[in-house]
Write a protein that holds these residues in place. Structure first.
Motif, mmCIF file in Angstrom:
data_model
loop_
_atom_site.group_PDB
_atom_site.id
_atom_site.type_symbol
_atom_site.label_atom_id
_atom_site.label_comp_id
_atom_site.label_asym_id
_atom_site.label_seq_id
_atom_site.Cartn_x
_atom_site.Cartn_y
_atom_site.Cartn_z
ATOM 1 N N THR A 111 2.580 -6.137 -6.088
ATOM 2 C CA THR A 111 1.948 -7.435 -5.847
ATOM 3 C C THR A 111 0.736 -7.614 -6.751
ATOM 4 O OG1 THR A 111 2.641 -7.376 -3.531
ATOM 5 C CG2 THR A 111 0.835 -8.871 -4.102
ATOM 6 N N TYR A 112 -0.033 -6.541 -6.834
ATOM 7 C CA TYR A 112 -1.230 -6.583 -7.678
ATOM 8 C C TYR A 112 -0.859 -6.847 -9.136
ATOM 9 C CZ TYR A 112 -5.691 -5.143 -9.692
ATOM 10 O OH TYR A 112 -6.868 -5.099 -10.380
ATOM 11 N N ILE A 113 0.169 -6.150 -9.594
ATOM 12 C CA ILE A 113 0.603 -6.308 -10.980
ATOM 13 C C ILE A 113 1.036 -7.746 -11.251
ATOM 14 C CG2 ILE A 113 2.401 -5.681 -12.627
ATOM 15 C CD1 ILE A 113 2.382 -2.873 -11.455
ATOM 16 N N GLU A 114 1.787 -8.288 -10.318
ATOM 17 C CA GLU A 114 2.246 -9.667 -10.505
ATOM 18 C C GLU A 114 1.073 -10.626 -10.566
ATOM 19 O OE1 GLU A 114 5.209 -10.640 -7.578
ATOM 20 O OE2 GLU A 114 6.259 -8.748 -7.978
ATOM 21 N N TYR B 19 -13.175 17.262 -0.344
ATOM 22 C CA TYR B 19 -12.475 17.300 -1.627
ATOM 23 C C TYR B 19 -12.190 15.883 -2.121
ATOM 24 C CZ TYR B 19 -8.802 18.217 -5.046
ATOM 25 O OH TYR B 19 -8.047 18.253 -6.184
ATOM 26 N N TYR B 20 -11.761 15.020 -1.223
ATOM 27 C CA TYR B 20 -11.490 13.633 -1.616
ATOM 28 C C TYR B 20 -12.761 12.983 -2.145
ATOM 29 C CZ TYR B 20 -7.294 14.374 1.200
ATOM 30 O OH TYR B 20 -6.143 14.874 1.723
ATOM 31 N N GLU B 21 -13.870 13.324 -1.531
ATOM 32 C CA GLU B 21 -15.150 12.781 -2.001
ATOM 33 C C GLU B 21 -15.427 13.269 -3.420
ATOM 34 O OE1 GLU B 21 -18.376 13.717 0.514
ATOM 35 O OE2 GLU B 21 -19.901 12.886 -0.831
ATOM 36 N N GLU B 22 -15.171 14.550 -3.629
ATOM 37 C CA GLU B 22 -15.386 15.142 -4.946
ATOM 38 C C GLU B 22 -14.539 14.420 -5.999
ATOM 39 O OE1 GLU B 22 -15.404 19.491 -4.664
ATOM 40 O OE2 GLU B 22 -14.343 19.511 -6.587
ATOM 41 N N GLN B 23 -13.371 13.948 -5.584
ATOM 42 C CA GLN B 23 -12.460 13.254 -6.490
ATOM 43 C C GLN B 23 -12.744 11.755 -6.542
ATOM 44 O OE1 GLN B 23 -10.370 15.217 -8.315
ATOM 45 N NE2 GLN B 23 -11.502 16.801 -7.226
ATOM 46 N N GLY B 24 -13.746 11.332 -5.785
ATOM 47 C CA GLY B 24 -14.133 9.929 -5.826
ATOM 48 C C GLY B 24 -13.241 9.011 -5.012
ATOM 49 N N ILE B 62 -4.367 8.291 -7.472
ATOM 50 C CA ILE B 62 -4.804 7.597 -6.266
ATOM 51 C C ILE B 62 -6.133 6.899 -6.522
ATOM 52 C CG2 ILE B 62 -5.466 7.884 -3.856
ATOM 53 C CD1 ILE B 62 -3.578 10.213 -3.643
ATOM 54 N N ALA B 63 -7.002 7.598 -7.242
ATOM 55 C CA ALA B 63 -8.310 7.025 -7.551
ATOM 56 C C ALA B 63 -8.155 5.733 -8.353
ATOM 57 C CB ALA B 63 -9.153 8.028 -8.327
ATOM 58 N N LEU B 64 -7.138 5.692 -9.193
ATOM 59 C CA LEU B 64 -6.921 4.502 -10.020
ATOM 60 C C LEU B 64 -6.369 3.339 -9.221
ATOM 61 C CD1 LEU B 64 -5.440 5.961 -13.332
ATOM 62 C CD2 LEU B 64 -7.672 4.910 -12.967
ATOM 63 N N ILE B 65 -5.440 3.641 -8.324
ATOM 64 C CA ILE B 65 -4.747 2.548 -7.654
ATOM 65 C C ILE B 65 -5.447 2.084 -6.374
ATOM 66 C CG2 ILE B 65 -2.554 3.393 -8.573
ATOM 67 C CD1 ILE B 65 -1.811 4.496 -5.989
ATOM 68 N N LEU B 66 -6.256 2.941 -5.785
ATOM 69 C CA LEU B 66 -6.918 2.564 -4.536
ATOM 70 C C LEU B 66 -7.729 1.269 -4.666
ATOM 71 C CD1 LEU B 66 -8.237 5.549 -2.414
ATOM 72 C CD2 LEU B 66 -6.534 3.819 -1.877
ATOM 73 N N PRO B 67 -8.541 1.150 -5.709
ATOM 74 C CA PRO B 67 -9.329 -0.082 -5.844
ATOM 75 C C PRO B 67 -8.449 -1.321 -5.871
ATOM 76 C CG PRO B 67 -10.024 1.559 -7.438
ATOM 77 C CD PRO B 67 -8.796 2.106 -6.779
ATOM 78 N N CYS B 68 -7.275 -1.197 -6.477
ATOM 79 C CA CYS B 68 -6.368 -2.335 -6.553
ATOM 80 C C CYS B 68 -5.810 -2.666 -5.182
ATOM 81 C CB CYS B 68 -5.224 -2.022 -7.514
ATOM 82 S SG CYS B 68 -5.797 -1.480 -9.133
ATOM 83 N N LEU B 69 -5.504 -1.657 -4.419
ATOM 84 C CA LEU B 69 -4.938 -1.874 -3.092
ATOM 85 C C LEU B 69 -5.988 -2.415 -2.126
ATOM 86 C CD1 LEU B 69 -2.679 1.289 -2.764
ATOM 87 C CD2 LEU B 69 -2.279 -0.892 -3.902
ATOM 88 N N ASP B 70 -7.247 -2.149 -2.451
ATOM 89 C CA ASP B 70 -8.321 -2.596 -1.574
ATOM 90 C C ASP B 70 -8.481 -4.113 -1.600
ATOM 91 O OD1 ASP B 70 -9.048 -0.259 -0.471
ATOM 92 O OD2 ASP B 70 -10.753 0.118 -1.762
ATOM 93 N N LYS B 71 -8.330 -4.687 -2.781
ATOM 94 C CA LYS B 71 -8.542 -6.133 -2.923
ATOM 95 C C LYS B 71 -7.596 -6.898 -1.991
ATOM 96 C CE LYS B 71 -10.520 -5.022 -6.993
ATOM 97 N NZ LYS B 71 -11.975 -4.978 -7.116
ATOM 98 N N PRO B 72 -8.079 -7.989 -1.465
ATOM 99 C CA PRO B 72 -7.169 -8.871 -0.716
ATOM 100 C C PRO B 72 -6.050 -9.354 -1.631
ATOM 101 C CG PRO B 72 -9.350 -9.874 -1.088
ATOM 102 C CD PRO B 72 -9.442 -8.442 -1.486
#
Lengths: 129, 129
Positions: A111-114, B19-24, B62-72
């Motif tokens: 969805t994001y990509i689209e 550990y997750y914190e360490e990975q941001g 995960i670090a890369l895609i999480l911000p994208c999934l966060d957005k409405p």
DNA sequence: CTTGACCTTCACACTAGTGTCAACCATTTA
DNA sequence: TAAATGGTTGACACTAGTGTGAAGGTCAAG
């Protein structure tokens, strides 16, 4: 075929193939010289193993479920142990969970990509105009 | 909430949370004493991360895609880089592959389980009779 | 004020899976 | 026959993620 060819055809490093053998996942017969000899159907098997490992299924579990997947549909040995059955049920459920997780997140990414593509297209159109 | 409570609620060891914190992936704010302080919405986030890791997605991704999934839904920043988009597409495809792999194998396992159950039931009936 | 529960960082260890290199054997080909 | 190619085992290293324990700080309850 020998290990190098299988490696190419299944797109799997020889290192991994030897490791799978060590874990009892793919045990080839040996030639006179000691070379490993693989049957062609093992190409699919290697790919399958790689896919499972990549999906988070450990080799120990793969070793347990592979024999079951090998049998033709509906064939079950007489001496099936309920303990194995429990493990299988557990693993089936874990896989279902993984599938759900992956599906949800993939759909979000898609969805994001689209949305990004659409935004990009709008911007390009605006620039041209 | 503090790390112990989050650990319980998300069913994630504190070790992993740190550990997750360490990975941001989850960076909580700190109290005066240095204790980590988590917002309740992070429970879902922790579960999501665990699920992704368990499904074979490395923390870097995960670090890369999480911000994208966060957005409405449908919200995309103006400064989206095509390079990130490429990574996202790639990861989306990888996830689709994983889903296919898992689905195929899970279905095979499920079929096997059903066959085994049926065989067991037949045997039980025969024994009783 | 001490005990106990919880937090902190740091560090060492372990598993899984893979990369890589060394030393050597086998087969083919120039 | 010598070089190239590819096979063998074994070892050591590395990443990812987690377990575990040491040494110590914080805080509430007895």
């Amino acid at each position: 075929m020998r290990i190098g060819e299988l490696a190419k055809l299944s797109n799997t490093p020889t290192r991994s193939l030897r490791y799978y053998e060590e874990q009892g996942l793919i045990v080839p017969r040996r030639l006179e010289n000691g070379y490993r000899e693989y049957d062609p159907y093992l190409i699919d098997r290697a790919i399958q193993i790689r896919g499972l490992i990549d999906s988070g299924v450990p080799t120990k579990i793969i070793a347990l479920i592979l024999p079951c997947l090998d049998k033709p549909r509906g064939i079950v040995p007489d001496d099936i142990q309920p303990e194995l059955l429990t493990i299988l049920r557990d693993e089936r459920d874990k896989m279902t969970q993984r599938i759900d997780f992956l599906t949800r997140n993939r759909d979000s990414i898609a969805t994001y990509i689209e949305a990004a593509d659409a935004a990009l297209a709008r911007r390009t159109a605006a620039t041209v105009a």
